[in-house]
Design a protein around this motif. Structure first.
Motif, PDB file in Angstrom:
ATOM      1  N   TYR A   1     -62.739  29.073  28.806  1.00 36.52           N
ATOM      2  CA  TYR A   1     -62.124  27.848  29.326  1.00 36.52           C
ATOM      3  C   TYR A   1     -60.612  28.005  29.253  1.00 36.52           C
ATOM      4  O   TYR A   1     -60.108  28.993  28.719  1.00 36.52           O
TER       5      TYR A   1
ATOM      6  N   LEU B   1     -58.698  36.241   7.070  1.00 34.53           N
ATOM      7  CA  LEU B   1     -58.654  36.340   8.528  1.00 34.53           C
ATOM      8  C   LEU B   1     -60.062  36.214   9.101  1.00 34.53           C
ATOM      9  O   LEU B   1     -60.275  35.650  10.163  1.00 34.53           O
TER      10      LEU B   1
ATOM     11  N   SER C   1     -70.789  31.710  23.230  1.00 34.32           N
ATOM     12  CA  SER C   1     -69.432  31.993  22.743  1.00 34.32           C
ATOM     13  C   SER C   1     -68.474  31.373  23.739  1.00 34.32           C
ATOM     14  O   SER C   1     -68.445  31.767  24.896  1.00 34.32           O
TER      15      SER C   1
ATOM     16  N   ASN D   1     -53.274  26.327  16.674  1.00 32.94           N
ATOM     17  CA  ASN D   1     -52.704  27.663  16.609  1.00 32.94           C
ATOM     18  C   ASN D   1     -53.784  28.554  15.993  1.00 32.94           C
ATOM     19  O   ASN D   1     -53.886  28.692  14.792  1.00 32.94           O
TER      20      ASN D   1
ATOM     21  N   ASN E   1     -54.186  29.932  12.149  1.00 35.42           N
ATOM     22  CA  ASN E   1     -53.170  30.991  11.977  1.00 35.42           C
ATOM     23  C   ASN E   1     -52.201  30.650  10.852  1.00 35.42           C
ATOM     24  O   ASN E   1     -51.814  31.514  10.070  1.00 35.42           O
TER      25      ASN E   1
ATOM     26  N   TYR F   1     -64.749  30.595  24.602  1.00 35.90           N
ATOM     27  CA  TYR F   1     -63.389  31.005  24.241  1.00 35.90           C
ATOM     28  C   TYR F   1     -62.350  30.377  25.110  1.00 35.90           C
ATOM     29  O   TYR F   1     -62.564  30.255  26.308  1.00 35.90           O
ATOM     30  N   GLN F   2     -61.198  30.171  24.537  1.00 31.78           N
ATOM     31  CA  GLN F   2     -60.054  29.862  25.388  1.00 31.78           C
ATOM     32  C   GLN F   2     -59.480  31.183  25.883  1.00 31.78           C
ATOM     33  O   GLN F   2     -59.305  32.140  25.120  1.00 31.78           O
TER      34      GLN F   2
ATOM     35  N   VAL G   1     -64.858  29.728  15.066  1.00 35.73           N
ATOM     36  CA  VAL G   1     -63.855  29.244  16.018  1.00 35.73           C
ATOM     37  C   VAL G   1     -64.404  29.123  17.439  1.00 35.73           C
ATOM     38  O   VAL G   1     -64.235  28.109  18.101  1.00 35.73           O
ATOM     39  N   SER G   2     -65.082  30.172  17.905  1.00 35.63           N
ATOM     40  CA  SER G   2     -65.552  30.179  19.291  1.00 35.63           C
ATOM     41  C   SER G   2     -67.066  30.340  19.414  1.00 35.63           C
ATOM     42  O   SER G   2     -67.564  30.543  20.508  1.00 35.63           O
TER      43      SER G   2
ATOM     44  N   LEU H   1     -49.519  37.452  13.440  1.00 40.94           N
ATOM     45  CA  LEU H   1     -49.309  36.391  12.448  1.00 40.94           C
ATOM     46  C   LEU H   1     -48.027  36.629  11.658  1.00 40.94           C
ATOM     47  O   LEU H   1     -47.337  35.674  11.293  1.00 40.94           O
TER      48      LEU H   1
ATOM     49  N   ASP I   1     -58.485  42.943  26.859  1.00 39.42           N
ATOM     50  CA  ASP I   1     -57.706  43.886  26.054  1.00 39.42           C
ATOM     51  C   ASP I   1     -58.604  44.751  25.189  1.00 39.42           C
ATOM     52  O   ASP I   1     -58.150  45.395  24.262  1.00 39.42           O
ATOM     53  N   PHE I   2     -59.897  44.742  25.494  1.00 42.44           N
ATOM     54  CA  PHE I   2     -60.781  45.652  24.768  1.00 42.44           C
ATOM     55  C   PHE I   2     -60.585  47.067  25.287  1.00 42.44           C
ATOM     56  O   PHE I   2     -59.997  47.283  26.340  1.00 42.44           O
TER      57      PHE I   2
ATOM     58  N   THR J   1     -57.014  33.881  26.556  1.00 43.07           N
ATOM     59  CA  THR J   1     -55.763  34.216  25.881  1.00 43.07           C
ATOM     60  C   THR J   1     -55.090  35.337  26.654  1.00 43.07           C
ATOM     61  O   THR J   1     -55.762  36.264  27.102  1.00 43.07           O
TER      62      THR J   1
ATOM     63  N   GLU K   1     -53.395  38.486  26.501  1.00 39.29           N
ATOM     64  CA  GLU K   1     -53.229  39.519  25.480  1.00 39.29           C
ATOM     65  C   GLU K   1     -52.203  40.554  25.936  1.00 39.29           C
ATOM     66  O   GLU K   1     -52.217  40.981  27.083  1.00 39.29           O
ATOM     67  N   PRO K   2     -51.329  40.965  25.010  1.00 41.51           N
ATOM     68  CA  PRO K   2     -50.345  41.995  25.363  1.00 41.51           C
ATOM     69  C   PRO K   2     -51.029  43.239  25.929  1.00 41.51           C
ATOM     70  O   PRO K   2     -52.127  43.590  25.501  1.00 41.51           O
TER      71      PRO K   2
END
Lengths: 380, 598
Positions: A166, A315, A192, B548, A371, A194-195, A238-239, B565, A24-25, A197, A199-200
């Motif tokens: 992953y 954030l 890095s 989450n 989140n 990442y799971q 996180v990642s 969020l 989604d970039f 995801t 993305e819309p």
């Protein structure tokens, strides 16, 4: 209270050989012939527009991301870096990162990038499993990754990152671990992990592949984290996992709510100036971007409202395992630490946040439910 | 007065009442084509969405009849759902006649029968109308016979129409003028006007729809509302055509609206009488009998700060929904709220939706229940509308559940399925008659089973062909027990239900399973248990969510992350925090979703 933070620079390269269905970039299928000259000129125009407000601030990092910056010739990259350095002072340990796709590396190219000033590479490996790479729409095979790493090393670039995903379609825990073992075997300084995801706005979002469920993904994460730790990669975000002393200067700057110039199509910037925190954004579509005068490319140039700052800071800063000191919050947002006491109290009461010896950081629960933790700082 | 005709349309849902009403409005030039939005009368958003009429509405039409005279036709709309029979009787009280509209293909339905009897009881002239005669499956002759057999009125000269094509509508208008009597009343007597409906407008205060029975009402006059004895000056009078049209006077027999600067929400209750301050009538009009709500549930705001707004909204809603009852309730789990009484589940749904939409509230409804009669050991009798208030078994001599009489009409091919359904619901057959193409069944059924899901199941086992109407009959001793739901070992009072002892285990199991589906996974495992007293009869766990987290965040577009969020947070706002567990609205109504399929 609000002080001027370190400054980094992000330059966006919006083209790829082909667009991956999960991405989604702001990336677009490259035309037959990329107008490299013209695009580098445009980046430099953006720079010239932004710089006057920030002269004398030394750059701590330059990050060339995409898209696929490695589609650009070393000469173009060299010209860009030279011009940047001509306009802004740089810190002695300046980090210069180039994102590269293992499928776009010809022999000798990294040496030329190195000569141009690139001292760190981020390689989009994603997986070592041929079938997974195909499903992800990648243009490279697993052998290309090893070849690229060899090129990077022989060019004298020791500091490099591998991006790995992953939670892929049909992936077992064993498969995720096998991927990670292969990555570790190439001895990058940074991984890095990442799971995947959905993305819309991406093809995967509209026609989702069948992904492992949350429980499986979490199990993968836990085992992969252990494997990374055993191999000497310490998780700091996180990642993000790094060998000692090899955390990404550029990304840390984001997470510490530092400043950054954002040059190029769709690039975002964050700048502290005249007691305000500004966000900038440039036109997203490469064609429109290139077709507009420099000032017209800037589609957003706006101060962040003070009430939004706690959320924006958290954030980023709460992604760091080691968190931050309250002073950093005050100096980067210009707000009083006491202004967010109710949220902090709630976060602690819910077991999501800890404050200990001058550091504020997420608990184990807070890291898993980041989140929920960050959402406490949403205004309204 | 001779040129006024006040009438209602009685029809089952989907039998074409609104289309017919629209056709009348069009025929009489009430609206031009541009203004003619389909189904003008169903004006509330909710009514349009659900395709049903909830509240009485009225329209005045000018009709030039064949005799050359111009008649004033006041059409007062009536709701067509079983829950709203009370509203029907209100509307009918303002009328002198009624059109009984029956679908030419589907035949007579039970609610139309019940409403038609109400009209006949009130002395109205009933004109049978067979609609949808343009359909290939139309069988007007059969339907006429059905009306005669089932309802027992002469239907030989029923008017055949197609509201959709307009066929027969001119003839029907003539029949209205010819057969429905003009209103009676004494124009010289002191004013007596019946309040048919009232609603609250934030600009002008209370607006009341009235039928002038005797005397007349003029702008500027001082009126007195009988029950409160309060006086107000009439600011504005008017009629709906359906546009509102001001007038200076409402004469005997007329229907129109009154605005008199009434700012108190309860200033002009439905069914009350309006008279003149200077020349009062000697007695109030009979009004309407107070309807007894049958279904009770606690309503609570998700956000406790909204309590005051909620109380105000209920008061405003109550103004034109006199069937709604409420009183404060405190729930250990849900905090401060109101125990509300409803006519049925649809009514409950509609009230909740109106409160949420029109007053912008987020509400949680506790498990609905009927009223139980309880004989205590000390000989006193009490009524309990809240499972949490059920007295202890050692002071209870007898628990009695409400029983209803259901009248069901169903085509013969579905009789078997309907009988089975009634038996499953512990029903007792009282009558079974074959009438023309339909079978008329009468059953005694426990009200609790009927209000919860009988209607939906009846429709499903009969593919929509069965119809029914019910009325309260009596209380009867039954071995009922209280089934509690515990969330993480804490009893949630708002989830308790009263069930028949023989069904308790099964209900407990189903309820717990349903709750597990409806409660989203959260940070911690959630244990859901069903218990009778101290005995846990069923248990299920909602597994903990693992994480989450946003996998990536690199200084790019923060607004998208913020939105994501915010959306997550918004979703949680719709949930009620009970202890450390977030329970979604639907989970409180899980009881309505169980016991359907075995």
């Amino acid at each position: 209270m609000l002080s001027t933070p370190p400054l980094a620079l992000y330059a966006h390269f919006p083209w790829c050989v082909q667009k991956c269905p999960y991405c989604d970039f702001n990336s677009h299928k490259a035309p037959e012939q990329i107008q490299e000259q013209r695009y580098i000129d445009a980046l430099l125009e953006d720079l010239a527009l932004d710089v006057p407000d920030h002269v004398n601030r030394p750059l701590v990092s330059i990050f060339m991301g995409g898209g696929t910056p490695s589609l650009f010739s070393p000469d173009s990259i060299a010209r860009l870096l030279e011009e940047i350095k001509a306009r802004l002072p740089v810190s002695p340990d300046l980090e210069v990162t180039l994102e590269a796709n293992p499928g776009t590396i010809e022999h000798g190219k990294f040496a030329a990038y190195r000569a141009a000033g690139v001292n760190r590479v981020s390689l989009g490996a994603q997986s070592f499993d041929t079938e997974q790479l195909t499903k992800l729409g990648r243009i490279h095979g697993s052998a290309d990754i090893a070849l690229a790493v060899e090129e990077i090393r022989s060019a004298g670039i020791e500091n490099f990152n591998l991006d790995l995903m992953y939670g892929l379609s049909g992936q077992t825990r064993e498969a995720a671990l096998a991927d990670l073992r292969q990555a570790i075997a190439l001895a990058p300084t940074h991984i890095s992990h990442y799971q995947l995801t959905l993305e819309p706005g991406t093809p995967f979002f509209h026609r989702p592949p069948e992904l492992p469920d949350d429980d499986h993904c979490y199990a993968m994460q836990v085992e992969c984290q252990a494997l990374l730790a055993d191999a000497g990669y310490q998780q700091y975000e996180v990642s993000a996992y790094a060998q000692a002393g090899r955390q990404s200067v550029h990304n840390r700057n984001y997470w510490q709510f530092g400043d950054y110039l954002g040059l190029g199509a769709g690039a975002h910037g964050k700048l502290t100036h005249n007691g305000q925190i500004l966000r900038t954004e440039r036109q997203k579509q490469p064609r429109q971007y290139l077709g507009s005068p420099v000032a017209g490319r800037l589609v957003l140039h706006q101060a962040v409202a003070p009430e939004e700052l706690p959320f924006e800071f958290m954030l980023n800063a709460l992604r760091l395992r080691s968190g931050f000191a309250p002073e950093l919050f005050e100096s980067r947002t210009g707000l009083c630490w006491s202004s967010i006491q109710p949220q902090l109290t709630q976060a602690r009461a819910r077991g999501l946040l800890e404050i200990d010896r001058g550091r504020v950081f997420p608990t184990e629960l807070g890291r898993r439910f980041l989140n929920d933790l960050i959402a406490l700082f949403l205004g309204g | 007065m001779k040129l006024i005709r006040n009438f209602s349309i009685i029809a089952h849902v989907d039998h074409g009442k609104s289309t017919l009403a629209d056709r009348f409005i069009q025929s009489c030039g009430g609206l031009d084509a541009r203004e003619m939005e389909n189904q003008v009368l169903d004006s509330m958003d909710l009514e349009r969405e659900r395709g049903i009429t909830i509240k009485a509405q009225s329209v005045m039409l000018k009709y030039k009849a064949k005799d050359g005279q111009i008649y004033q036709l006041n059409m007062i709309d009536t709701p067509g759902h079983v829950d709203f029979s009370y509203e029907v009787s209100r509307s009918l009280a303002a009328c002198d006649g009624a059109l009984l509209v029956v679908d030419a293909a589907q035949g007579v339905e039970a609610q139309s029968v019940a409403n038609c009897y109400t009209a006949l009881d009130q002395g109205l002239e009933v004109v049978p109308v067979i609609n949808k005669i343009d359909l290939p499956s139309a069988e007007p002759a059969r339907v006429i016979k059905e009306i005669e057999e089932i309802i027992g009125i002469d239907a030989e000269d029923a008017v055949l129409v197609s509201a959709k094509t307009g066929l027969g509508v001119p003839e029907l208008l003539e029949e209205i003028v010819r057969r429905i009597p003009a209103p009676k009343g004494d124009p010289d007597a002191p004013l007596q006007a019946l309040i048919i409906d009232s609603w609250f407008d934030s600009y002008v205060g209370v607006v009341s729809l009235v039928r002038v029975m005797n005397g007349s009402l003029k702008v500027g006059e001082k009126i007195r509302v009988w029950s409160s004895g309060r006086n107000y000056q009439v600011d504005k009078l008017g009629r709906f055509t359906p546009k509102s049209l001001a007038c200076s006077e409402l004469a005997t027999g007329e229907v129109g609206f009154v605005i008199a600067g009434i700012k108190e929400i309860d200033g002009a209750p439905v069914g009350d009488t309006i008279t003149l301050e200077s020349r009062q009538c000697s007695a109030a009009l009979e009004g309407f009998k107070q309807i007894q709500p049958r279904v009770f549930a606690g309503l609570f705001t998700v956000n406790s700060d909204d309590y005051e707004a909620f109380r105000d909204a209920l008061a405003k809603l109550k103004l034109n929904d006199s069937a709604l009852q409420y009183q404060p309730e405190v729930s250990a789990a849900l905090g401060f709220g109101f125990r509300c009484g409803f006519l049925g589940l649809l009514h409950m749904d509609i009230v909740q939706e109106r409160l949420e939409r029109e007053y912008n509230l987020d509400l949680i409804t506790s498990a609905p229940t009927v009223v139980y009669e309880i004989l205590l050991t000390d000989g006193t009798t009490i009524y309990v509308d809240n499972p949490a208030k059920l007295p202890a078994s050692n002071v209870t001599a007898e628990l009695r559940e409400p029983i209803i009489i259901a009248n069901i009409l169903v085509p013969p091919e579905y009789v078997g399925a309907v009988l089975k359904l009634c038996n499953d619901k512990r029903g007792r057959q009282k009558k079974m008659l074959y009438l023309g193409n339909q079978v008329s069944l009468q059953y005694e059924l426990p009200m609790a089973d009927v209000v919860l899901d009988f209607f939906d199941r009846l429709k499903s086992v009969s593919r929509g062909y069965a119809s029914f109407d019910y009325e309260f009959s009596h209380f009867e001793a039954a071995p009922m027990v209280k089934l509690d739901i515990l969330i993480n070992a804490d009893k949630v009072d708002a989830l308790s239900i009263i069930v028949h002892r023989d069904m308790a285990y099964q209900r407990g199991r189903e309820l717990v399973d349903k709750m597990r589906e409806l409660i989203p996974r959260q940070m911690f495992e959630v244990a859901v248990q069903a218990a009778i007293g101290v005995n846990v009869v069923a248990r299920a766990n909602v597994k903990a969510l693992r994480k989450n987290v946003l996998a990536k965040c690199y200084g790019g577009d923060l607004s998208r992350k913020r939105k994501l969020l915010e959306k997550q947070k918004e979703g949680k706002k719709r949930m009620k925090q009970v202890g450390s567990v977030e329970i979604p609205q639907e989970a409180f109504l899980a009881v309505l979703q169980i016991g359907r399929e075995k």
